[in-house]
Design a protein around this motif. Structure first.
Motif, PDB file in Angstrom:
ATOM      1  N   ALA A  98       0.850  -1.097   0.072  1.00 25.13           N
ATOM      2  CA  ALA A  98      -0.049   0.015  -0.035  1.00 25.13           C
ATOM      3  C   ALA A  98       0.815   1.366  -0.057  1.00 25.13           C
ATOM      4  N   LEU A  99       0.283   2.358  -0.452  1.00 23.01           N
ATOM      5  CA  LEU A  99       0.857   3.613  -0.326  1.00 23.01           C
ATOM      6  C   LEU A  99       0.095   4.415   0.686  1.00 23.01           C
ATOM      7  N   ALA A 100       0.961   4.991   1.718  1.00 24.06           N
ATOM      8  CA  ALA A 100       0.443   5.886   2.814  1.00 24.06           C
ATOM      9  C   ALA A 100       0.937   7.435   2.533  1.00 24.06           C
ATOM     10  N   VAL A 101       0.195   8.357   2.872  1.00 23.25           N
ATOM     11  CA  VAL A 101       0.625   9.855   3.059  1.00 23.25           C
ATOM     12  C   VAL A 101       1.507   9.863   4.069  1.00 23.25           C
ATOM     13  N   ARG A 102       2.797  10.530   3.600  1.00 31.43           N
ATOM     14  CA  ARG A 102       3.617  10.570   4.912  1.00 31.43           C
ATOM     15  C   ARG A 102       3.363  11.863   5.698  1.00 31.43           C
ATOM     16  N   PRO A 103       3.481  11.625   7.113  1.00 32.06           N
ATOM     17  CA  PRO A 103       3.097  12.735   7.871  1.00 32.06           C
ATOM     18  C   PRO A 103       3.634  14.167   7.873  1.00 32.06           C
ATOM     19  N   SER A 104       3.246  15.091   8.200  1.00 30.47           N
ATOM     20  CA  SER A 104       4.081  16.344   8.079  1.00 30.47           C
ATOM     21  C   SER A 104       5.090  16.631   8.731  1.00 30.47           C
ATOM     22  N   ARG A 105       6.065  17.073   8.513  1.00 31.65           N
ATOM     23  CA  ARG A 105       7.160  17.170   9.006  1.00 31.65           C
ATOM     24  C   ARG A 105       6.989  18.138  10.516  1.00 31.65           C
ATOM     25  N   GLU A 106       6.337  19.151  10.499  1.00 29.37           N
ATOM     26  CA  GLU A 106       5.854  20.212  11.026  1.00 29.37           C
ATOM     27  C   GLU A 106       5.094  19.463  12.398  1.00 29.37           C
ATOM     28  N   GLY A 107       4.473  18.621  11.972  1.00 27.76           N
ATOM     29  CA  GLY A 107       3.561  17.605  13.056  1.00 27.76           C
ATOM     30  C   GLY A 107       4.646  16.835  13.879  1.00 27.76           C
ATOM     31  N   ARG A 108       5.607  16.143  13.111  1.00 28.06           N
ATOM     32  CA  ARG A 108       6.462  15.077  13.839  1.00 28.06           C
ATOM     33  C   ARG A 108       7.286  16.138  14.862  1.00 28.06           C
ATOM     34  N   LEU A 109       7.813  17.388  14.338  1.00 28.94           N
ATOM     35  CA  LEU A 109       8.565  18.131  15.249  1.00 28.94           C
ATOM     36  C   LEU A 109       7.913  18.803  16.478  1.00 28.94           C
ATOM     37  N   ARG A 110       6.655  19.146  16.156  1.00 34.58           N
ATOM     38  CA  ARG A 110       5.797  19.508  17.384  1.00 34.58           C
ATOM     39  C   ARG A 110       5.661  18.457  18.270  1.00 34.58           C
ATOM     40  N   ALA A 111       5.710  17.198  18.003  1.00 33.31           N
ATOM     41  CA  ALA A 111       5.290  16.134  18.842  1.00 33.31           C
ATOM     42  C   ALA A 111       6.866  15.570  19.382  1.00 33.31           C
ATOM     43  N   LEU A 112       7.912  15.807  19.013  1.00 32.37           N
ATOM     44  CA  LEU A 112       9.124  15.769  19.683  1.00 32.37           C
ATOM     45  C   LEU A 112       9.413  16.835  20.546  1.00 32.37           C
ATOM     46  N   ALA A 113       9.100  17.981  20.199  1.00 36.16           N
ATOM     47  CA  ALA A 113       9.353  19.117  20.936  1.00 36.16           C
ATOM     48  C   ALA A 113       8.666  19.426  22.455  1.00 36.16           C
ATOM     49  N   ARG A 114       7.477  19.013  22.298  1.00 34.37           N
ATOM     50  CA  ARG A 114       6.335  18.918  23.241  1.00 34.37           C
ATOM     51  C   ARG A 114       6.923  18.641  24.527  1.00 34.37           C
ATOM     52  N   THR A 115       6.683  19.498  25.520  1.00 37.04           N
ATOM     53  CA  THR A 115       7.084  19.135  26.967  1.00 37.04           C
ATOM     54  C   THR A 115       5.839  19.479  27.781  1.00 37.04           C
ATOM     55  N   PRO A 116       5.751  18.705  29.091  1.00 41.36           N
ATOM     56  CA  PRO A 116       6.734  17.879  29.384  1.00 41.36           C
ATOM     57  C   PRO A 116       6.338  16.419  28.631  1.00 41.36           C
ATOM     58  N   ARG A 117       7.577  15.674  28.553  1.00 38.33           N
ATOM     59  CA  ARG A 117       7.235  14.278  27.894  1.00 38.33           C
ATOM     60  C   ARG A 117       7.064  13.224  28.687  1.00 38.33           C
ATOM     61  N   GLY A 118       6.296  12.404  28.353  1.00 37.39           N
ATOM     62  CA  GLY A 118       6.094  11.171  29.293  1.00 37.39           C
ATOM     63  C   GLY A 118       6.674  10.006  28.842  1.00 37.39           C
ATOM     64  N   ALA A 119       7.572  10.053  27.792  1.00 34.31           N
ATOM     65  CA  ALA A 119       8.446   8.716  27.369  1.00 34.31           C
ATOM     66  C   ALA A 119       9.816   9.429  26.413  1.00 34.31           C
ATOM     67  N   PRO A 120      10.916   8.723  26.484  1.00 34.22           N
ATOM     68  CA  PRO A 120      12.193   9.431  25.844  1.00 34.22           C
ATOM     69  C   PRO A 120      11.886   9.377  24.394  1.00 34.22           C
ATOM     70  N   VAL A 121      12.853  10.308  23.924  1.00 38.97           N
ATOM     71  CA  VAL A 121      13.331  10.197  22.465  1.00 38.97           C
ATOM     72  C   VAL A 121      14.485   9.234  22.351  1.00 38.97           C
ATOM     73  N   VAL A 122      14.361   8.561  21.404  1.00 35.96           N
ATOM     74  CA  VAL A 122      15.671   7.673  20.854  1.00 35.96           C
ATOM     75  C   VAL A 122      16.376   8.397  19.821  1.00 35.96           C
ATOM     76  N   VAL A 123      17.673   8.414  19.870  1.00 33.70           N
ATOM     77  CA  VAL A 123      18.398   9.282  18.893  1.00 33.70           C
ATOM     78  C   VAL A 123      19.479   8.177  18.488  1.00 33.70           C
ATOM     79  N   LEU A 124      19.460   7.863  17.309  1.00 32.73           N
ATOM     80  CA  LEU A 124      20.129   6.957  16.344  1.00 32.73           C
ATOM     81  C   LEU A 124      21.357   8.164  15.742  1.00 32.73           C
ATOM     82  N   ASP A 125      22.587   8.074  16.256  1.00 32.79           N
ATOM     83  CA  ASP A 125      23.591   8.843  15.691  1.00 32.79           C
ATOM     84  C   ASP A 125      24.436   8.380  14.602  1.00 32.79           C
TER      85      ASP A 125
END
Length: 261
Positions: A98-125
């Protein structure tokens, strides 16, 4: 072609294939039944879905995903096996795509930056392996992590990563950022020279950073780190697989007060 849609089945299949070819360059490829199932469960917008065996796909839904069976029945269009194989880089054993619409970058950035967070963010360096990155996203979604961020050239929305993540990119925030753009929060970087993780409680708003198996953490992430943390490891064993390291760390977080949502 054994499509129960009626006498117009062939024409409908041609329309769906035309839509696929039009949308493929800008959409997220959901490769296989399980990727489509997970994406639908977590709200993905899916404009087109095809299968080489509609009856078998719906039988899988009856067995494994009755919650989305009705949606799948409305979405899935049967196409000839040769046509299905021409639409995907590597045919999946379930013969579903199937093909899906990619979620907006703006929405993803808002979710990552929102505080307080209830769960960690994983960073793959600077990750290198597409399959490992997908496995990490699947883990992060399972533990209810806020998101997964990658640094470096690897695209976390590459079809191979999405395949490895089983469609669970839609269950967490997945983004590629520079180190200086990382979300707020204390950064705990995994390193063999760090403090033993068994003596620490990882906060819910932590960034958990993991270097590549070959070269470890980058200098930029080391400079940004608040603490270096080590997983228990037998002497003379050089490293764990990246996904294994993430799983151990997220389990430690969950077992010491964090909770999968």
């Amino acid at each position: 072609m054994n499509d129960p849609a009626g006498p117009d089945a062939a024409g409908r299949a041609e329309q769906r294939v035309s839509a696929w070819r039009r949308l493929a360059g800008t959409s997220v490829l959901l490769d296989g039944f399980h990727a489509l199932k997970h994406a639908l469960r977590f709200g993905a917008e899916v404009p087109v879905a095809v299968t080489a065996d509609r009856e078998a796909a719906l039988a899988l839904a009856d067995e494994l995903a009755p919650d989305v069976r009705q949606t799948l029945a409305a979405l899935l269009t049967q196409v000839p096996e040769q046509t299905y194989a021409s639409l995907v880089p590597r045919p999946h054993p379930t013969a579903v795509a199937a093909l899906a619409v990619r979620p907006s970058r703006e929405g993803r950035l808002r979710a990552l930056a929102r505080t307080p967070r209830g769960a960690p963010v994983v960073v793959l360096d600077q990750p290198r392996n597409l399959g490992n990155a997908g496995a990490v996203i699947r883990l992060a979604a399972g533990f209810g992590a806020t998101g997964v961020v990658t640094t470096g050239p690897l695209d976390p929305w590459h079809p191979t990563v999405v395949r490895g993540g089983a469609g669970l990119h839609f269950a967490t925030a997945v983004e590629r950022l520079e180190v200086g753009e990382l979300p707020p929060g204390p950064l705990f970087a995994l390193d063999p020279e760090g403090e033993d993780i068994r003596g620490l409680k990882l906060p819910d708003d932590a960034l958990l950073a993991f270097g590549s198996e070959r070269s470890g953490l980058s200098a930029a992430v080391r400079a940004r780190a608040d603490r270096l943390v080590a997983l228990p490891m037998r002497p003379q064993v050089s490293s764990y697989n990246l996904a294994t390291s993430v799983a151990m760390t997220l389990y430690h977080w969950s077992a010491t007060g964090g909770a999968a949502s």
